[in-house]
Write an enzyme that holds these catalytic residues in place. Structure first.
Site, short mmCIF file in Angstrom:
data_model
loop_
_atom_site.label_atom_id
_atom_site.label_comp_id
_atom_site.label_asym_id
_atom_site.label_seq_id
_atom_site.Cartn_x
_atom_site.Cartn_y
_atom_site.Cartn_z
N GLU A 245 2.81 -26.72 -1.58
CA GLU A 245 3.03 -25.95 -0.37
C GLU A 245 4.43 -26.30 0.10
OE1 GLU A 245 3.81 -25.04 3.09
OE2 GLU A 245 2.20 -26.29 3.87
N CYS A 279 6.46 -25.12 8.68
CA CYS A 279 6.72 -24.38 7.45
C CYS A 279 6.37 -22.90 7.60
CB CYS A 279 5.95 -24.99 6.28
SG CYS A 279 4.18 -25.13 6.56
#
Length: 506
Positions: A245, A279
């Site tokens: 990720e 993010c």
């Protein structure tokens, strides 16, 4: 209880240590060992012993242990929030929200693992009707998790909770900026369960690299795209599978029929919450030209009232990683040098520890503020002539983690055309808070999924079993197969699959 009960340190001589520092004051928050490659290898070997015990439990037995861990953390939620505030600088309220979401995911994973992973019968098909087919998902063994500093509870728990619920032991390497948070969670697990199925190793990048090479059965990483590539390279040496990720450059698309007040509020929160260190945070906005001026006016009015400062009631904390200040400054300066304008914030927004909210307009699409991950409380706002243009610009990024659409009539249609792992409609980052939805990206935002049934299965391998219930009508898998059996097979295939074809007969 000392951290040595759950970390890799067992040497008789004192280990090399490092300090975690408050990004608010620079004061020392805690001192932690720098675990060597040998320490990490030993931790993984001990975890393998724990994995045998943990993996042999039933889903209900594991769920009971995980519920106890959940209860312990919940009862001490303020203690964890205070530690997170000290290590990251984020406001205590934001820390509490993060912990609450992480605990909710732990509850879902522990309560649903059996439903999605247990052995079940699947269809055999007409051709193999004499077979009973079963499928189950078995734990891999030991999972390594390398966590980030920006969400040091919620993000790693997205891997840890699901890996544990699936029956794996976990060795967790928290960020060097938040080692205390990682150790705290492992201590609470040991107190709740009585065995170190979850253990922690601490240190810098070398410790994380050692975990990649220590023989774990899978490695889950959250961090920058550049570091993710190095993790993949290290894991490739032993064909260790990975979940990555990585970075994001998420966009908000605003159509001309959107609720502009809600869109402005969500955009500001998505861009500036956690000081923009998210993010899946908002970094780009594409607004239909018919509502651009109205939206920008509402956004700037709200942004001007928001301050990042060292105070008990601040809504925005400091930049946790000092080096990120230079990145944010560079992106703002580049945007302004190339013709962009700062309607809020600007060149002077970046201080020694804090960055003030910054709204940039008229920024070229090839500027750093549009193409690279800024990871600060900044956002670019761009006028578009149509939703087709907004979709094209959104999809042009090499990052493809999440996205947001604000619209009424065509929201679902717009969302369906976005190339990314997740989309929120008339909200922002809402997908991350729903435990049953998978979380992850495509492109340079990574691959693999955490959360949801996909997240549970990510930390397992599929085990398929076929059992003959009775002898087949035709003996096909034998060298004694006859020509008659071959002809019967052709007839059966014609009946099953020969219809509906538009191809001419030969």
């Amino acid at each position: 209880m000392t951290t040595t009960a759950v970390t890799a340190t067992e040497a008789s001589s004192p280990p090399v240590t490092f300090e975690s520092l408050s990004p608010i004051s620079g004061d020392v928050v805690g001192t932690h060992p720098v675990h060597t490659a040998d320490d990490v290898a030993s931790a993984v070997e001990r975890a393998r012993v724990e994995a045998e015990w943990w993996g042999a439990l039933t889903f209900d037995e594991r769920a009971k242990h995980l519920r106890t861990w959940k209860a312990v953390m919940t009862r001490r939620i303020n203690q964890l929030a205070e530690l997170m505030h000290a290590e990251t600088g984020k406001p205590r309220g934001d820390a509490l929200l993060e912990i609450a979401l992480g605990i909710d995911h732990l509850a879902w994973a522990s309560g649903n693992a059996g439903k999605h992973l247990k052995r079940r019968r699947v269809a055999s098909g007409l051709l193999m009707a004499n077979q009973a087919a079963h499928l189950e998902y078995r734990p891999l063994g030991v999972v390594g998790v390398i966590g980030p500093w920006n969400y040091p509870v919620f993000t790693p728990l997205g891997s840890i909770s699901y890996a544990l619920a699936a029956g794996n032991a976990v060795v967790f390497k928290p960020s060097e900026y938040t080692p205390g948070v990682g150790e705290w969670m492992a201590r609470m697990f040991l107190e709740a369960v009585g065995r170190p199925v979850l253990s922690v190793v601490t240190g810098y990048g070398e410790t994380g690299a050692a975990l990649c090479r220590a023989g774990v059965d899978k490695l889950a990483f959250t961090g920058s795209t550049a570091t993710g590539k190095r993790v993949m390279a290290a894991c490739a040496e032993s064909l260790t599978p990975v979940v990555i990720e990585a970075g994001g450059k998420d966009a908000v698309i605003i159509d001309d029929d959107a609720d502009l007040a809600a869109a402005a509020d969500a955009t500001l929160w998505g861009a500036c919450a956690n000081a923009g260190q998210t993010c899946a945070g908002v970094e780009r906005v594409y607004v239909h030209e018919r509502v651009y001026d109205d939206f920008l006016a509402q956004l700037t009015a709200k942004a001007r009232d928001l301050r990042a400062e060292d105070s008990e009631d601040t809504k925005i904390g400091p930049i946790t990683m000092p080096a990120q200040l230079d990145v944010i400054r560079t992106h703002i300066d580049d945007a302004l040098a190339r013709g962009g304008r700062a309607v809020v914030g600007g060149a002077d927004a970046v201080g020694e520890r804090y960055v003030q909210p910054t709204v940039l307009v008229d920024v070229p699409e090839d500027s750093l503020a549009v193409t690279e991950e800024t990871f600060g409380p900044t956002v670019t706002v761009t006028k578009v002539a149509s939703m087709a243009e907004a979709i094209e610009r959104t999809n042009a990024s090499r990052y493809a983690l999440g996205s947001t659409v604000f619209a009424k009539k065509n929201a679902q249609e717009i969302a369906a055309q976005l190339r990314c792992g997740m989309t929120a409609i008339n909200g922002v980052i809402t997908f991350a808070a729903i435990p049953s939805l998978p979380f992850g990206g495509v492109g340079e935002s990574g691959f693999g999924r955490i959360h949801g049934a996909d997240g549970l299965r990510e930390f397992t391998y599929a085990k398929a079993t076929a059992r003959q219930r009775f002898k087949p009508m035709m003996a096909l898998t034998t060298f004694d197969r006859t020509e008659k059996a071959d002809q019967q097979l052709v007839k059966i295939m014609s009946l099953l699959h020969g219809r509906g074809s538009t191809l001419p007969k030969r």
